[in-house]
Enzyme design. Structure first.
Site, PDB file in Angstrom:
ATOM      1  N   LYS A   1       0.831  -1.217   0.000  1.00 32.97           N
ATOM      2  CA  LYS A   1       0.000   0.000   0.000  1.00 32.97           C
ATOM      3  C   LYS A   1       0.860   1.260   0.000  1.00 32.97           C
ATOM      4  O   LYS A   1       2.018   1.245   0.430  1.00 32.97           O
ATOM      5  CB  LYS A   1      -0.997  -0.050   1.160  1.00 32.97           C
ATOM      6  CG  LYS A   1      -2.105  -1.076   0.833  1.00 32.97           C
ATOM      7  CD  LYS A   1      -3.226  -1.136   1.832  1.00 32.97           C
ATOM      8  CE  LYS A   1      -4.260  -2.162   1.330  1.00 32.97           C
ATOM      9  NZ  LYS A   1      -5.292  -2.473   2.314  1.00 32.97           N
TER      10      LYS A   1
ATOM     11  N   ARG B   1      -3.306 -10.200   4.827  1.00 31.85           N
ATOM     12  CA  ARG B   1      -3.668 -10.265   3.393  1.00 31.85           C
ATOM     13  C   ARG B   1      -2.477  -9.735   2.609  1.00 31.85           C
ATOM     14  O   ARG B   1      -2.113  -8.566   2.761  1.00 31.85           O
ATOM     15  CB  ARG B   1      -4.923  -9.409   3.171  1.00 31.85           C
ATOM     16  CG  ARG B   1      -5.481  -9.453   1.768  1.00 31.85           C
ATOM     17  CD  ARG B   1      -6.711  -8.565   1.663  1.00 31.85           C
ATOM     18  NE  ARG B   1      -7.285  -8.592   0.338  1.00 31.85           N
ATOM     19  CZ  ARG B   1      -6.855  -7.869  -0.687  1.00 31.85           C
ATOM     20  NH1 ARG B   1      -5.826  -7.051  -0.536  1.00 31.85           N
ATOM     21  NH2 ARG B   1      -7.446  -7.968  -1.860  1.00 31.85           N
TER      22      ARG B   1
END
Ligand code: HH2
Length: 270
Positions: A196, A236
């Site tokens: 991210k 994840r």
């Protein structure tokens, strides 16, 4: 949980697995490398992403789920009721719900459900996210949604603070720092930091600006490891082999701390 984006526009791997055969091969590969769950998504939720039609999303995810589900546990990453129902019918057993609203589908189908926190919607969520107290607000939201789902008959409920979903880098860091307070509430916690953009902003790459997507592996594994040490039950990730190595070391170190000593599993694994 390994990420399988059957999309043309996901932020880190858009277009790589849009072809069903390549998607299935990558899903099986992640399972071989140790993923317990493969998370299949047919609509990007990156900041600014445009929504996809129901028909298109169904065509992307259903064949892939049918092919993978005999071999590995599959979750479906969707906010559409019809896609969730079709995916669970095709063999998925976990509904990864970034809208935290589809628990009735999970209850009806006897599936597990992940409630993730998001402020706003993907198209605009990163414009100017604000909270009075991000940790208290996110935890209260997840507590309330989980309680409703459990009362409504969902037997397996996960909570996820939604790193990067309507959050600045400092909101993300606060949520990671205070993860133990979410863990002690007793529900299994899922955390997704993989690749991210806040990782790139906080830890600049070799060039001048922030680290690009391809330069965020170390940050992804560092934050996944932080989450595991804080008590998260699942992370994840895109890079399954590296995350499994980190998880193995966290587990082995925990076993050593529990009294097995250096002659126990840690030594055996050397
Ligand atoms: N992050 C993404 C998508 N789904 N689900 C949960 N539960 N938690 C997350 O942190 C999460 C999620 C975004 O990552 P990715 O799927 O790689 O990108 P895109 O949304 O662009 O497909």
């Amino acid at each position: 949980m390994g990420v399988l984006n059957v999309t043309p526009d996901s932020f880190s791997d858009g277009g790589r697995y849009l072809d069903a055969e390549r998607a299935v091969a990558h899903g099986l590969d992640m399972a071989r490398h140790g993923a317990d769950v493969v998370d299949v998504g047919g609509e990007s939720s990156r900041p600014g992403a445009e929504p996809v039609s129901e028909r298109e999303e169904l065509a992307r995810v259903v064949p892939v789920i049918e092919a993978l589900s005999p071999h590995v546990r599959v979750s479906v990453d969707t906010v559409k009721r019809a896609v969730a129902e079709a995916a669970l019918g095709a063999g998925a057993t976990l509904l990864n719900d970034i809208s935290a609203s589809l628990w009735p589908v999970a209850a009806e189908c006897g599936a597990g459900w992940v409630a993730m926190h998001m402020q706003g919607a993907p198209r605009t969520m990163q414009d100017d996210p604000r909270y009075d107290d991000v940790v208290a607000e996110v935890h209260a939201f997840l507590r309330a949604r989980a309680a409703t789902a459990l009362e409504g008959g969902v037997r397996e409920v996960w909570v996820d603070p939604g790193i990067g979903f309507g959050k600045t880098a400092s909101h993300n860091l606060a949520l990671l720092h205070h993860l133990p307070e979410l863990v002690v509430e007793g529900l299994p916690v899922l955390v997704g930091t993989s690749r991210k953009s806040f990782l790139g902003r906080l830890a600049a790459g070799p060039g001048a600006g922030p680290a690009g997507v391809a330069e965020r592996l170390a940050g992804s594994i560092a934050t996944a490891t932080w989450a595991m040490l804080a008590g998260a039950s699942m992370v994840r990730v895109h890079d399954v082999a590296s995350a499994v190595q980190a998880a193995t070391l966290v587990g082995a170190t925990r076993v050593a701390a529990d009294g097995a000593g250096a002659s126990g599993p840690v030594r055996a694994a050397r």
